[in-house]
Design an enzyme around this catalytic site. Sequence first.
Site, PDB file in Angstrom:
ATOM      1  N   PRO A   2       0.928  -1.211   0.374  1.00 45.46           N
ATOM      2  CA  PRO A   2      -0.082   0.045  -0.274  1.00 45.46           C
ATOM      3  C   PRO A   2       0.814   1.912  -0.247  1.00 45.46           C
ATOM      4  O   PRO A   2       2.163   1.104   0.750  1.00 45.46           O
ATOM      5  CB  PRO A   2      -0.970   0.046   1.344  1.00 45.46           C
ATOM      6  CG  PRO A   2      -0.522  -1.686   1.539  1.00 45.46           C
ATOM      7  CD  PRO A   2       0.790  -1.940   1.512  1.00 45.46           C
ATOM      8  N   GLU A   3       0.745   1.698  -0.719  1.00 50.76           N
ATOM      9  CA  GLU A   3       1.398   3.257  -1.301  1.00 50.76           C
ATOM     10  C   GLU A   3       0.460   5.006  -0.440  1.00 50.76           C
ATOM     11  O   GLU A   3      -0.592   4.100  -0.347  1.00 50.76           O
ATOM     12  CB  GLU A   3       1.652   3.965  -2.360  1.00 50.76           C
ATOM     13  CG  GLU A   3       2.529   2.590  -3.024  1.00 50.76           C
ATOM     14  CD  GLU A   3       3.579   2.592  -4.364  1.00 50.76           C
ATOM     15  OE1 GLU A   3       3.536   3.879  -4.758  1.00 50.76           O
ATOM     16  OE2 GLU A   3       4.037   2.082  -5.123  1.00 50.76           O
ATOM     17  N   LYS A  59       2.316   7.005   4.606  1.00 55.71           N
ATOM     18  CA  LYS A  59       1.847   5.293   4.156  1.00 55.71           C
ATOM     19  C   LYS A  59       1.501   5.284   6.087  1.00 55.71           C
ATOM     20  O   LYS A  59       0.763   4.812   6.276  1.00 55.71           O
ATOM     21  CB  LYS A  59       2.909   4.836   3.893  1.00 55.71           C
ATOM     22  CG  LYS A  59       3.503   5.456   2.227  1.00 55.71           C
ATOM     23  CD  LYS A  59       4.502   3.991   1.750  1.00 55.71           C
ATOM     24  CE  LYS A  59       5.230   4.621   1.054  1.00 55.71           C
ATOM     25  NZ  LYS A  59       6.210   3.347   0.339  1.00 55.71           N
TER      26      LYS A  59
END
Length: 294
Positions: A2-3, A59
């Site tokens: 996940p970015e 993040k």
Amino acid sequence: MPELPEVEVTRRQISGILLGRTIARVETTAASYFFLTRPEQLAKKLKGRVVRALERKGKYLIAELDDGASLLLHLGMTGQLFAAGSASLRLLSSSAGATLAPEAQLDAFEPDQHTHLRVRFADRGPALYFRDARKFGKVQWLAPGEESERLAKLGVDALAATGADLYAAARKRRTPIKSVLLDQQVLAGVGNIYADEALFLAEVRPTKPANKLTRDRCDAVVAAAQQVMLRSIETGGSSISDYVRPDGSDGGYQDERRVYAREGEPCLRCGKASRIKRVVIATRSSFFCPRCQR
Ligand SMILES: [Zn+2]
């Protein structure tokens, strides 16, 4: 992994099921490096609290609690934050999914051994689950006023950054510009997919030494990074690997990628004249068009 866009999509969707609700109980798996705060202490500190706001930096997600404390969450490589009742094949893809009958896969998710954190609420509505098959995610409780070392190290959030922020770091380094873009202490939140997409849009080759970039080109790279990340947020993020939206559905951005993971395919800008190449920079695959990106 996940970015920024996937974390932002998660933040928006999780906010809806988290804000204003009183935490009744927290259940966890055994103590491990996943828990920067020990599970027993986490359960004790969160019981009875209400989440007032859910913020994001890079993040990281930061849940602000009604007693002034906060809860830091990081999805790591494969972390999934979602509401109980979500149905998705992808939630199970890294564990039992492959062996389940299709009907069973479509049933609502049941917490498994990878569901390290379960937050149950006093209203008995849907619980919040944090599942992480590879367990590189992190959970940390921070006392009122306590500063997280992890957050303190981060650079400016990539969506709030300017070309000047990138230029200030880039001009001092001879490393590839791609490495500087991935450095969370420069711009927080940019990861591999969006760095490649941004460099393609800005027509900058990922291997270009950072100190060779002019201020104008740094402006273009940051503007491109923001453009691709905002577009990804709009479409629900990229569902490559294990990322799912908190409601269990897939994001849509992976269909809009122009270079990432398109090795050998024709460039979408200059056409058949050139094919997308892959190089490895700082152990990460980087994709670019040798004709458009200089
Ligand atoms: Zn091209």
